[in-house]
Each structure stands twice: as C-alpha cells, then as structure tokens.
Write a protein that holds these residues in place. Structure first.
Motif, PDB file in Angstrom:
ATOM      1  N   GLU B 334       0.839  -1.207   0.000  1.00 52.56           N
ATOM      2  CA  GLU B 334       0.000   0.000   0.000  1.00 52.56           C
ATOM      3  C   GLU B 334       0.874   1.258   0.000  1.00 52.56           C
ATOM      4  OE1 GLU B 334      -2.638   0.347   3.349  1.00 52.56           O
ATOM      5  OE2 GLU B 334      -3.641   2.120   2.518  1.00 52.56           O
ATOM      6  N   LEU B 335       1.928   1.228   0.798  1.00 55.22           N
ATOM      7  CA  LEU B 335       2.843   2.375   0.865  1.00 55.22           C
ATOM      8  C   LEU B 335       3.553   2.581  -0.471  1.00 55.22           C
ATOM      9  CD1 LEU B 335       4.376   4.589   2.383  1.00 55.22           C
ATOM     10  CD2 LEU B 335       5.972   2.840   3.176  1.00 55.22           C
ATOM     11  N   LYS B 336       4.007   1.497  -1.066  1.00 56.93           N
ATOM     12  CA  LYS B 336       4.719   1.620  -2.346  1.00 56.93           C
ATOM     13  C   LYS B 336       3.799   2.175  -3.432  1.00 56.93           C
ATOM     14  CE  LYS B 336       8.021  -1.972  -1.174  1.00 56.93           C
ATOM     15  NZ  LYS B 336       8.324  -3.419  -1.238  1.00 56.93           N
ATOM     16  N   GLU B 337       2.549   1.736  -3.420  1.00 56.44           N
ATOM     17  CA  GLU B 337       1.593   2.285  -4.400  1.00 56.44           C
ATOM     18  C   GLU B 337       1.374   3.776  -4.167  1.00 56.44           C
ATOM     19  OE1 GLU B 337      -1.991  -0.094  -4.364  1.00 56.44           O
ATOM     20  OE2 GLU B 337      -0.818  -1.885  -4.904  1.00 56.44           O
ATOM     21  N   PHE B 338       1.307   4.146  -2.899  1.00 54.34           N
ATOM     22  CA  PHE B 338       1.138   5.561  -2.560  1.00 54.34           C
ATOM     23  C   PHE B 338       2.321   6.386  -3.067  1.00 54.34           C
ATOM     24  CE2 PHE B 338       2.166   9.011   0.435  1.00 54.34           C
ATOM     25  CZ  PHE B 338       1.057   9.821   0.248  1.00 54.34           C
ATOM     26  N   LEU B 339       3.535   5.907  -2.786  1.00 47.79           N
ATOM     27  CA  LEU B 339       4.736   6.634  -3.219  1.00 47.79           C
ATOM     28  C   LEU B 339       4.789   6.742  -4.744  1.00 47.79           C
ATOM     29  CD1 LEU B 339       7.315   5.021  -0.757  1.00 47.79           C
ATOM     30  CD2 LEU B 339       6.570   7.410  -0.725  1.00 47.79           C
ATOM     31  N   GLU B 340       4.511   5.638  -5.413  1.00 46.06           N
ATOM     32  CA  GLU B 340       4.534   5.646  -6.891  1.00 46.06           C
ATOM     33  C   GLU B 340       3.521   6.644  -7.436  1.00 46.06           C
ATOM     34  OE1 GLU B 340       6.608   4.205  -8.884  1.00 46.06           O
ATOM     35  OE2 GLU B 340       7.173   2.185  -8.219  1.00 46.06           O
ATOM     36  N   ALA B 341       2.330   6.694  -6.816  1.00 45.75           N
ATOM     37  CA  ALA B 341       1.296   7.627  -7.292  1.00 45.75           C
ATOM     38  C   ALA B 341       1.761   9.069  -7.112  1.00 45.75           C
ATOM     39  CB  ALA B 341      -0.018   7.378  -6.550  1.00 45.75           C
ATOM     40  N   CYS B 342       2.386   9.359  -5.979  1.00 48.00           N
ATOM     41  CA  CYS B 342       2.878  10.721  -5.724  1.00 48.00           C
ATOM     42  C   CYS B 342       3.972  11.085  -6.716  1.00 48.00           C
ATOM     43  CB  CYS B 342       3.426  10.844  -4.299  1.00 48.00           C
ATOM     44  SG  CYS B 342       2.172  10.718  -3.016  1.00 48.00           S
ATOM     45  N   TRP B 343       4.920  10.173  -6.907  1.00 50.98           N
ATOM     46  CA  TRP B 343       6.031  10.463  -7.819  1.00 50.98           C
ATOM     47  C   TRP B 343       5.529  10.636  -9.251  1.00 50.98           C
ATOM     48  CZ3 TRP B 343       9.054   6.020  -5.111  1.00 50.98           C
ATOM     49  CH2 TRP B 343       9.758   6.537  -4.019  1.00 50.98           C
ATOM     50  N   GLU B 344       4.559   9.836  -9.640  1.00 48.69           N
ATOM     51  CA  GLU B 344       4.042   9.929 -11.002  1.00 48.69           C
ATOM     52  C   GLU B 344       3.396  11.293 -11.233  1.00 48.69           C
ATOM     53  OE1 GLU B 344       1.461   6.660 -12.122  1.00 48.69           O
ATOM     54  OE2 GLU B 344       0.859   7.753 -13.924  1.00 48.69           O
ATOM     55  N   TRP B 345       2.586  11.727 -10.245  1.00 50.43           N
ATOM     56  CA  TRP B 345       1.918  13.029 -10.353  1.00 50.43           C
ATOM     57  C   TRP B 345       2.949  14.161 -10.414  1.00 50.43           C
ATOM     58  CZ3 TRP B 345       1.599  17.250  -6.886  1.00 50.43           C
ATOM     59  CH2 TRP B 345       0.649  18.223  -7.239  1.00 50.43           C
ATOM     60  N   TRP B 346       3.939  14.045  -9.571  1.00 50.69           N
ATOM     61  CA  TRP B 346       4.998  15.073  -9.511  1.00 50.69           C
ATOM     62  C   TRP B 346       5.812  15.075 -10.810  1.00 50.69           C
ATOM     63  CZ3 TRP B 346      10.342  13.587  -7.634  1.00 50.69           C
ATOM     64  CH2 TRP B 346      11.181  14.689  -7.498  1.00 50.69           C
ATOM     65  N   ASP B 347       6.184  13.898 -11.280  1.00 54.26           N
ATOM     66  CA  ASP B 347       7.003  13.775 -12.487  1.00 54.26           C
ATOM     67  C   ASP B 347       6.266  14.346 -13.697  1.00 54.26           C
ATOM     68  OD1 ASP B 347       9.367  13.044 -13.691  1.00 54.26           O
ATOM     69  OD2 ASP B 347       8.628  11.068 -14.291  1.00 54.26           O
ATOM     70  N   GLU B 348       4.936  14.126 -13.704  1.00 49.13           N
ATOM     71  CA  GLU B 348       4.125  14.589 -14.823  1.00 49.13           C
ATOM     72  C   GLU B 348       3.937  16.104 -14.811  1.00 49.13           C
ATOM     73  OE1 GLU B 348      -0.034  12.716 -15.981  1.00 49.13           O
ATOM     74  OE2 GLU B 348       1.784  11.533 -16.230  1.00 49.13           O
ATOM     75  N   ASN B 349       3.822  16.683 -13.623  1.00 49.86           N
ATOM     76  CA  ASN B 349       3.442  18.090 -13.503  1.00 49.86           C
ATOM     77  C   ASN B 349       4.551  19.021 -13.037  1.00 49.86           C
ATOM     78  OD1 ASN B 349       0.368  17.984 -13.946  1.00 49.86           O
ATOM     79  ND2 ASN B 349       0.717  16.370 -12.434  1.00 49.86           N
ATOM     80  N   GLY B 350       5.584  18.472 -12.453  1.00 49.39           N
ATOM     81  CA  GLY B 350       6.605  19.315 -11.828  1.00 49.39           C
ATOM     82  C   GLY B 350       7.519  19.981 -12.839  1.00 49.39           C
ATOM     83  N   LYS B 351       7.976  21.183 -12.479  1.00 51.09           N
ATOM     84  CA  LYS B 351       8.968  21.872 -13.298  1.00 51.09           C
ATOM     85  C   LYS B 351      10.357  21.468 -12.794  1.00 51.09           C
ATOM     86  CE  LYS B 351       7.339  26.125 -12.501  1.00 51.09           C
ATOM     87  NZ  LYS B 351       6.905  27.529 -12.645  1.00 51.09           N
ATOM     88  N   THR B 352      11.364  21.752 -13.612  1.00 49.15           N
ATOM     89  CA  THR B 352      12.730  21.440 -13.201  1.00 49.15           C
ATOM     90  C   THR B 352      13.035  22.078 -11.845  1.00 49.15           C
ATOM     91  OG1 THR B 352      13.348  21.470 -15.504  1.00 49.15           O
ATOM     92  CG2 THR B 352      15.150  21.549 -13.925  1.00 49.15           C
TER      93      THR B 352
END
Lengths: 354, 400
Positions: B334-352
């Motif tokens: 559950e934790l790993k899925e949570f982390l992956e979801a956060c990183w995916e959202w950040w990777d998709e939307n985050g600026k350098t």
C-alpha cells in the motif's frame, strides 16, 4: 578485478546487530538514562542493552574509525552505531564494561554525553572543506561552539534538550530550519554576472526559472541575463544552476542565528526556527561573536525556562517581544518576513505585551 | 612525503575539549598527499574567508547517474593533490548500525584510493567518503560492491530518490511503532532504479521515524515523512505510575499539566487518559516509559512536502495519510503504491527543480489529492479555508 555489482542496495542491517538486539528486537520494554551519555534499554525478557554515546567531529579520518572499531571489538563484541546527529553509540550487553569503555574514550579525547536535557552534537554541513556554495565554514564554527558549550554535552542540567544545527548556506543540506538554535551562513549581495561566459556555460531559461523572486531576466543583446537588484534575496539558487552568476562575496558573506524551532511532536508540534540575529561577520578561525551569541542564548533560555520547556515553548509562553527585551537583541526590519510566510507572522490582534 | 604547509589558523581549532576535525585532517594528512593539500587549501579558505572549490563537476560510475559528487579545486597549481577531490556516497545500513568488519573494510579501500577522510554521516544519511581522484571512482565502487561479506552500494545524488534513512527503530527503542529498519531497507531495495538513475524534476527524500518524536527529523528534512503512530488506547500500568510518584516524579507538573490536549488527570492514586482526545504527542510516554506505552493498533502517519528553503521557502511535511498499517516484513504494498502515485503526479506536472511540496502549493492540494486518488479529510488541515475564492470541478456545476 571484478566488475561492480550494481543495484545491490545497502548491506543488510540484521548483520550489523549484536546478539542481545537480535534476541530482543521489538521487545524493548523501557529505557533509563543511567548517567550522562549512558542509556540502558530493558527488554520484556529482562535482558539489558547499554548504550554509551560519544561525540565525534563528523569529519573523521579512517584512523578515528579504526580506533572506535578497536573499542567496539574490545567492549561491544564488534558492534556500534551512529546517531542522526553524528554521535557514535557503543552497544554493550555487559554492564561491567561500561565504565572501562568510558575511561578509554576519555583517554582518546572523545567526550561521552549528549543524552537527556543536554546539548548534543551539532548537525552540520561541509562548509569550506568540501562545498562550492558556502557562505561560511561549518566544521570550524561547530568546533568553536561545542568547545564553549562542552559542559552542556557532558551534563544534563538544562531545562530540556537543546538541538543546535548549522548550515553553511540556504541550500541547507543540514536542514537547520527546525532547530532550537540554528546557525546559518548567508549571502548578502546580488550575484556578479560574467556576461562573457554565461551563454557558454548556462542555459538561460533554466537560470531565469531558478529565481524564487523573479529577479532574473534574459538579456538577449548580451546573450546573458540581468538581475533586478531590488528583487534579489541572495538565496544563491541561481549560482547552483550557473557558475557565471557568482554569489560568493567574501567581504559580505556572514552568519545568522535563528531560534525556537523544533522537530518532535511532544507537547507542542514541530516549529520553524525564527530569525534572532540577522548578521554576524565571518571571523575565522574561531568565530568568537557567533560563539558568544549562541552561548548567551543558551544561558538566557536555561535561566528563564520552566523545567521541561524547549526554547520554542519558553519563547511562546513569554512572547517574542519579551524574548527580544530579555535577550537585548536588536529588532530590525530584517526580522519582519517579506517572503512566502510573511502573512503568517504579522500580528492581527490588539493583544501584545510591552 | 613533502613537508606539510603551516596552518596557524586551523591550529587554533585543535584547542579546546571537543574532538577536533583539524586533528583528524592532520592524521589523514600524515599518510596522504591529498589530505595534506586539503588542509593547505582549507587554511587558505580561512585566510580568504571563502571556499576554494570550482563550481560543480560531473563524475560517476558505469550504469549510475548519481552517487558521486564532482569537486575540483580552484587553486590546483597551489594544491595539485586536490585538483580532483570527489565525494563518494555509500548507502548506509538501516539505522546506522555497523559491525566493525563492515567499517574496517571500507576504511581499507579508502586508504588505498582516497584521502582517508570521511563523514559519518552525511546529512542525508550516507556514509560519505570525502575526496578521491576521477580515475579511482570506478575502482572504489568495484571493490565495495564485491566485498565478500557486507557488500555495499552507492547512495543517491542529483534529481533522484536520495538514500532513505531511519531512526534506531525496534532494534534499540521501545517507542518504535513500525519496523523502521526493515521498512527503510525494503524501500531502498525496491526503488534502486530511482535511487541510482536520475529521472525526476528534482530530488526526493524519504525518512522514517518509529514514533512522533521523529529522531531523524523527517518532517523537516524529507519529502516523505513516515512516522510511527497508533490508533487505540495508551496502555497504563497503574503500579508503575505509583512507583514513579514514590520516586518523586512531579507527575502533575511535568506530565499532566504539559499534556497539549489536557486529556490526562491524576487523582493522587490513579492516572486516567481520555484517549479520544489524545493527539499522541508522546510527551507522557517519553516521561513515564515504564508506566505508559502506545496502544497495539500501530501504523504510520505519512506527511508529504517537507524540504529546506530552496526554492519557495522552507516547508514541513503535511498530513496526507493520517494512518497506514505497515506490518514488518509485509512488503508494504500500500505504501509503495502511494509513493509511486505521488512520484508519477509530480514527475508529470513538476517543473525542473520543483520539489513535490512546492508543486502541491502551485497546483493546489485538491489537484494533488485527485491526482493520487485520495479523499480529503479534516485531519489534513489545521483549519478549513477562510478565503472565499475557491474552485469547483466541472462535474460539480450545472453545465449549459
């Protein structure tokens, strides 16, 4: 020689644990501080684990590591650990070895302490030893401050624990922003632009985007950038991105002191440290003004806090206006925030103290 | 060996009772030319009041995009042995527990190929080897990763997952409500690719504390702060409470009156806790650990967004998951899925160079929560908005 094995991860912690820990893993019942620097953890089974906590300068040679390994072999069946604040912890199952170990550490010039209501080791960064953006040194100030506060490491006579941290610039690889006392290196002048080389070394859009106050604008004529001096807050992030905007200014780089931060949730929740002293000049090798300022803050808190009150709890009880009165520190326009947290710090009540 | 340069300023830092880093540098310098030049260059920094390192520098090992920090002297003609003086980060074992064999073998490698100087440990948690030449970096990695016992890997650097770290945990602490050591080891191994191969907008850090005392400062120093906690009642041993009183503990002054929610009382005989109003701050348990223990329904609170000031100011983590079960050895799916979801959202939307906390502020918490598929709940905020400007999703209003 064999090729590197990639992606193997860290060594398994279980191989690093002494038998008394493996047998009592997750079964510790309670702990006590036997005396400064010595803890005993007692298991459900009655087994006891003694910890002797010793200070270290963090920047250590392999010879120091071998010395402490010799001690761990002699007294701890070859097991030891380090704390998040750079202390060394010797793990013993035999109580009778605690005092001989402490004697050996003393003979090596290594202090034992940092437990309970003490000042433990100062978390700090690289400074001039190994960093390319520092506004001050790290190890030198830490050494000078710990020399002066030494008695508070080896005793437990303070009202509560005190956590001091140092970061040599705003990058804060030591993340000092939630410490009882934070010592922070600051730049104070606008970066100097090397227009001739900037376009060869730096990507201009990345550089302009790196500025938190939008002070950097492209200058297409020079294939460079301009910096609006009145917007620049000297954070140095642009220099991290681009060597041609030089933030280091030895004549102006300095040290600032922040107080009243906290990490743990016990009693009041975590707090940011807040500005107490905006400017102390760099004065190597021993930064006497920084040492004196930190010592005064420690002793002011120690003299006025109630038992159990951290710096933050004491200041919040008496108020910041009283803190400035008692400390005699000058309150300046530097103390009033004008960045992202500004509105959370202005006072919107007629309640205050004189 | 050439004769060491005089260091009158640094010599002042060998005085006084606290162990001296200058003494350590001199010990290394006695056997090593680069440590000797480091000492000389640092003396020059003490004269000039500034560092003498060039800006940055990219070096590394085969197959990795991080783990080594390039460093070059800006006065190499004066100090040729620190012309390159790179840092190697070695991933520490969970909780910084070592046996002496593991440490000695690192020392032996570092004696052969490096300055002999180290940091135990760096701010992120790695075992830091301070100062080697470009040509030795791969050899060092080859050797440490092929140790017969306790082989070691590099830690993180750059825009990647930084080396996770954790507190002393259940190995040495009765307060640990999650197995911080197992969890740290498991996550570090699970996310090796993210740790060694930078592919994100910026760094991302995980720190794990076994209880809300947060001994690894996770709330301030990591994007993902995982802190052990519990949901049921504090366990009270009334006999042990009496023993504390008999021993002279000022239970009213030092424990009951310090309770932040005033949910405790002591009538001179019995301690009672109104658990429904307890916010699990740990104070009473810290003060009376023989008498009070956290409940048995244990897990972790996860706070997201903590970081140092660069770029948009210092932040502490915000509660996103008030409680998640994290049973030791469970695999933590559950934790790993949570982390992956956060990183995916950040990777998709985050600026350098935008950390996840800054992105949450820029796009709004509602977008973050929707992006990772979590429902808003009151535990996430100290208070609801007072600001009457607010967004509606298209499906929440009547469309023409």
């Amino acid at each position: 020689m064999a090729q590197a094995r990639t992606d193997i991860g860290p060594p398994l912690y279980k191989e690093m644990l002494p038998p008394v820990i493996l047998e009592n893993y997750g079964k510790w019942r309670y702990h006590e501080i036997v005396k400064p620097g010595v803890l005993v953890h007692v298991s459900e089974s009655g087994a006891k684990l003694y910890t002797v906590r010793a200070g270290s300068p963090r920047l250590i040679s392999i010879f120091f590591i071998r010395d402490i390994c010799d001690l761990a072999d002699k007294y701890c069946d070859g097991y030891l650990r380090f704390t998040s604040r750079h202390n060394v912890e010797f793990l013993l199952s035999d109580e009778s070895k605690v005092d001989p170990l402490i004697e050996d550490l003393k003979a090596m010039g290594v202090p034992v302490g940092g437990t309970g209501n003490s000042i433990t080791n100062i978390v700090h960064t690289q400074g001039w030893v190994h960093c390319h953006t520092p506004a001050t040194d790290a190890s030198g100030i830490v050494k000078a401050v710990m020399d002066e506060l030494f008695e508070y490491f080896t005793s437990m006579k303070l009202p509560a624990k005190m956590r001091i941290a140092l970061a040599c610039c705003l990058n804060m690889c030591g993340a000092v922003h939630c410490s009882d006392i934070a010592i922070l290196g600051i730049h104070r002048t606008v970066p100097k632009i090397d227009h001739e080389n900037l376009h060869k070394l730096c990507e201009i859009p990345t550089l302009t985007a790196s500025c938190p106050t939008a002070a950097i604008r492209p200058n297409p004529k020079l294939k460079s950038v301009d910096i609006k001096a009145e917007r620049c807050m000297y954070c140095g992030n642009c220099y991290t991105m681009c060597p041609s905007v030089q933030i280091i200014d030895a004549k102006n780089d300095a040290v600032s002191i922040w107080v009243g931060g906290k990490i743990s949730n016990s009693r009041i929740g975590p707090r940011f440290s807040r500005l107490a002293i905006p400017f102390i000049p760099n004065n190597p090798p021993r930064w006497p003004e920084v040492v004196e300022s930190v010592k005064k803050l420690v002793e002011l808190w120690a003299a006025n806090a109630q038992p159990g009150e951290r710096m933050s709890e004491w200041i919040e009880r008496i108020s910041w206006e009283k803190f400035f009165e008692l400390s005699g520190l000058e309150f300046t326009d530097k103390h009033i925030d004008d960045f992202t947290l500004a509105q959370t710090t202005f006072r919107s009540t007629t309640q205050f103290k004189w | 060996m050439t004769e060491a340069k005089k260091t009158p300023l640094l010599d002042e830092l060998e005085k006084g009772p606290w162990p001296s880093f200058v003494t350590e540098m001199k010990r290394a310098a006695a056997a090593n030319l680069s440590a000797q030049d480091l000492l000389g260059q640092l003396e020059l920094s003490y004269e000039d009041k500034k560092a003498h390192w060039k800006h940055g520098g990219l070096v590394g090992v085969m197959g990795y995009g991080g783990g080594v920090i390039g460093r070059y002297s800006d006065v190499p003609e004066q100090f040729p042995n620190v012309e390159h003086f790179h840092t190697v980060r070695i991933n520490q074992p969970s909780g910084w527990y070592y046996n002496t064999k593991a440490l000695r073998q690192v020392c032996d490698v570092w004696e052969k190929y490096g300055s002999g100087l180290t940091n135990l440990h760096g701010s992120t948690g790695d075992l830091v080897l301070l100062g080697t030449k470009t040509e030795h970096i791969q050899t060092i990695f080859n050797e440490v990763s092929n140790f017969e016992e306790h082989p070691m890997d590099l830690g993180g650097s750059g825009s990647n997952l930084r080396t996770p770290s954790c507190c002393a945990g259940p190995a040495r602490c009765e307060f640990a409500m999650i197995d911080t050591l197992d969890l740290c080891h498991d996550l570090t191994n699970e996310f090796q690719d993210y740790l060694h191969r930078p592919m994100w907008p910026y760094k991302s850090k995980i720190k794990i504390s076994g209880c809300p005392n947060d001994c690894v400062a996770s709330i301030a120093r990591s994007d993902f702060s995982i802190q052990g906690t519990w949901r049921d009642d504090i366990k009270i041993d009334q006999e042990a409470v009496k023993a504390y009183v008999a021993d002279g503990l000022d239970i009213e002054g030092l424990v009951v009156s310090k309770c932040p929610t005033k949910c405790m009382s002591f009538d001179g005989n019995e301690l009672t806790i109104d658990n429904a109003n307890c916010t699990r701050c740990m104070h009473c348990i810290n003060k009376m650990c023989k008498a009070l223990r956290p409940g048995d329904d244990r897990g972790a609170t996860i706070l997201v967004g903590g970081k140092a000031p660069i770029l948009q100011g210092a932040m502490m983590g915000w509660v996103i998951v008030p409680f998640m079960k994290l049973e030791s050895g469970s695999g933590y799916e559950e934790l790993k899925e949570f982390l992956e979801a956060c990183w995916e959202w950040w990777d998709e939307n985050g600026k350098t160079r935008e950390r996840i906390g800054e992105l949450i502020l820029r796009l709004g918490m509602r977008n973050f929560l929707r992006g990772i598929g979590r429902e808003p709940i009151p535990q996430m905020v100290v208070a609801p908005r007072a600001n009457p400007f607010f967004f509606w999703w298209p499906e929440e209003v009547i469309q023409d």
